[in-house]
Enzyme design. Sequence first.
Site, PDB file in Angstrom:
ATOM      1  CG  PHE A   8      42.725  14.548  -1.443  1.00 38.71           C
ATOM      2  CD1 PHE A   8      43.359  13.314  -1.507  1.00 38.71           C
ATOM      3  CD2 PHE A   8      43.350  15.644  -2.017  1.00 38.71           C
ATOM      4  CE1 PHE A   8      44.602  13.186  -2.105  1.00 38.71           C
ATOM      5  CE2 PHE A   8      44.588  15.524  -2.614  1.00 38.71           C
ATOM      6  CZ  PHE A   8      45.217  14.292  -2.662  1.00 38.71           C
ATOM      7  CG  PHE A  64      42.148  19.035   1.110  1.00 40.82           C
ATOM      8  CD1 PHE A  64      43.154  19.125   0.161  1.00 40.82           C
ATOM      9  CD2 PHE A  64      42.245  18.027   2.066  1.00 40.82           C
ATOM     10  CE1 PHE A  64      44.227  18.243   0.144  1.00 40.82           C
ATOM     11  CE2 PHE A  64      43.309  17.139   2.075  1.00 40.82           C
ATOM     12  CZ  PHE A  64      44.300  17.245   1.111  1.00 40.82           C
ATOM     13  CD  GLU A  85      48.441  18.709  -4.180  1.00 43.32           C
ATOM     14  OE1 GLU A  85      49.652  19.018  -4.151  1.00 43.32           O
ATOM     15  OE2 GLU A  85      48.028  17.543  -4.326  1.00 43.32           O
ATOM     16  CB  ILE A  86      45.627  24.246  -6.986  1.00 45.41           C
ATOM     17  CG1 ILE A  86      44.134  24.532  -6.828  1.00 45.41           C
ATOM     18  CG2 ILE A  86      46.153  24.855  -8.285  1.00 45.41           C
ATOM     19  CD1 ILE A  86      43.810  26.005  -6.745  1.00 45.41           C
ATOM     20  CB  VAL A  87      48.984  19.865  -9.193  1.00 48.40           C
ATOM     21  CG1 VAL A  87      50.420  19.382  -9.391  1.00 48.40           C
ATOM     22  CG2 VAL A  87      48.230  18.907  -8.276  1.00 48.40           C
ATOM     23  CB  CYS A 145      47.466  27.594 -11.600  1.00 47.71           C
ATOM     24  SG  CYS A 145      46.404  28.990 -12.046  1.00 47.71           S
ATOM     25  CB  ALA A 146      50.285  27.869 -16.489  1.00 46.40           C
ATOM     26  CB  VAL A 147      47.383  32.113 -18.704  1.00 47.80           C
ATOM     27  CG1 VAL A 147      46.783  32.701 -19.973  1.00 47.80           C
ATOM     28  CG2 VAL A 147      46.346  32.058 -17.602  1.00 47.80           C
ATOM     29  CB  VAL A 192      51.578  40.499 -24.575  1.00 49.33           C
ATOM     30  CG1 VAL A 192      51.827  41.914 -25.070  1.00 49.33           C
ATOM     31  CG2 VAL A 192      52.363  40.243 -23.309  1.00 49.33           C
ATOM     32  N   GLY A 230      41.942  38.625 -17.084  1.00 50.02           N
ATOM     33  CA  GLY A 230      40.940  37.992 -16.245  1.00 50.02           C
ATOM     34  C   GLY A 230      40.870  36.489 -16.402  1.00 50.02           C
ATOM     35  CG  LEU A 260      44.886  22.739   1.428  1.00 49.96           C
ATOM     36  CD1 LEU A 260      45.299  21.477   2.164  1.00 49.96           C
ATOM     37  CD2 LEU A 260      45.196  23.958   2.273  1.00 49.96           C
ATOM     38  CB  ALA A 313      52.313  31.684  -7.831  1.00 48.83           C
ATOM     39  CB  ILE A 314      52.788  34.538  -2.865  1.00 46.86           C
ATOM     40  CG1 ILE A 314      53.495  33.249  -2.448  1.00 46.86           C
ATOM     41  CG2 ILE A 314      52.113  35.182  -1.660  1.00 46.86           C
ATOM     42  CD1 ILE A 314      54.585  33.454  -1.409  1.00 46.86           C
ATOM     43  N   GLY A 315      51.204  36.437  -4.856  1.00 49.15           N
ATOM     44  CA  GLY A 315      50.345  37.605  -5.073  1.00 49.15           C
ATOM     45  C   GLY A 315      49.063  37.238  -5.793  1.00 49.15           C
ATOM     46  CB  ILE A 332      49.013  17.984  -0.558  1.00 40.79           C
ATOM     47  CG1 ILE A 332      49.687  18.477   0.725  1.00 40.79           C
ATOM     48  CG2 ILE A 332      47.504  18.067  -0.424  1.00 40.79           C
ATOM     49  CD1 ILE A 332      49.384  19.941   1.038  1.00 40.79           C
ATOM     50  CE1 TYR A 384      55.411  20.072  -6.796  1.00 34.08           C
ATOM     51  CE2 TYR A 384      53.565  20.550  -5.332  1.00 34.08           C
ATOM     52  CZ  TYR A 384      54.072  19.934  -6.451  1.00 34.08           C
ATOM     53  OH  TYR A 384      53.244  19.169  -7.240  1.00 34.08           O
TER      54      TYR A 384
END
Length: 264
Positions: free
Chosen positions: A80, A85, A87-89, A91-93, A99, A148, A170, A177-179, A201, A204
Amino acid sequence: MAKTEEKKGVLQVQILHNSLREKPSDQHLMWMLGLKCVFSYQLPRMPKEYITRLVFDSKHHSLALTKGNTVVGGICFRMFPTQNFAEIVFCAVASNEQVKSPTIANGIKNYCSTSLPFPSCCICSVEQEFCVLMLNIMVTAFVLQQQGYGTHMMNNLKDYCIRHHITHLLTYADAFAIGYFKKQGFCKDIKVPRSVYVGYIKDYEGATLMECELNPKIPYREFSSIMKKQKMVIHQLIDKKQSEIRKVHPGLTCVLGRESGGLK
């Protein structure tokens, strides 16, 4: 490890966008489809239709990590510019990239067998889904620390936003996911005025709003290397000072006496 793979050409960073002005290439569309599949698998509580709509939405961009034609992770975000700012909607791997060691895999299996509230010999279908969800969460948390990929993605996103004059990120993070976001510089103390982001935004339920303020003077992609060099210099200075402290100096060459109240 992610930066090493990128230097070797094994890992690539792609910025994907389903632009209405210019038709995306077939390869970009395939990467977007692969990223949608990664998000759908790693974020099972999110409706697949919702993920598909946002990934392919022309207002959203995605930063993807690819190995050849395979997407191994990514971040979906929306900028925006007028509000300064992004917005991250999502996030994943991808779990198959998470592993790499049998020891790690066995450790996770042992955790599941000892910590989940049901025996492995009598798992119903619902419990199996829950077990898979817990496994994905634990493995995702591990890879963000060890491989990483999570840090590499976020650092690339930060540099990308700075190049587009965006200085705030944001996101709504769930409890798992907070950590991760805290380690990436996010905090719960929102400095952006509420009037700036309300109505822009998505909210959730059950998630916590977090913010990361970006410094345009910091090259985030090289931040880890810079910190390692600074630590190395500090250790060298400490070693130098300690060697000076350990130096043995010659003793006194004069004798103190009380005659005339001074030196003799």
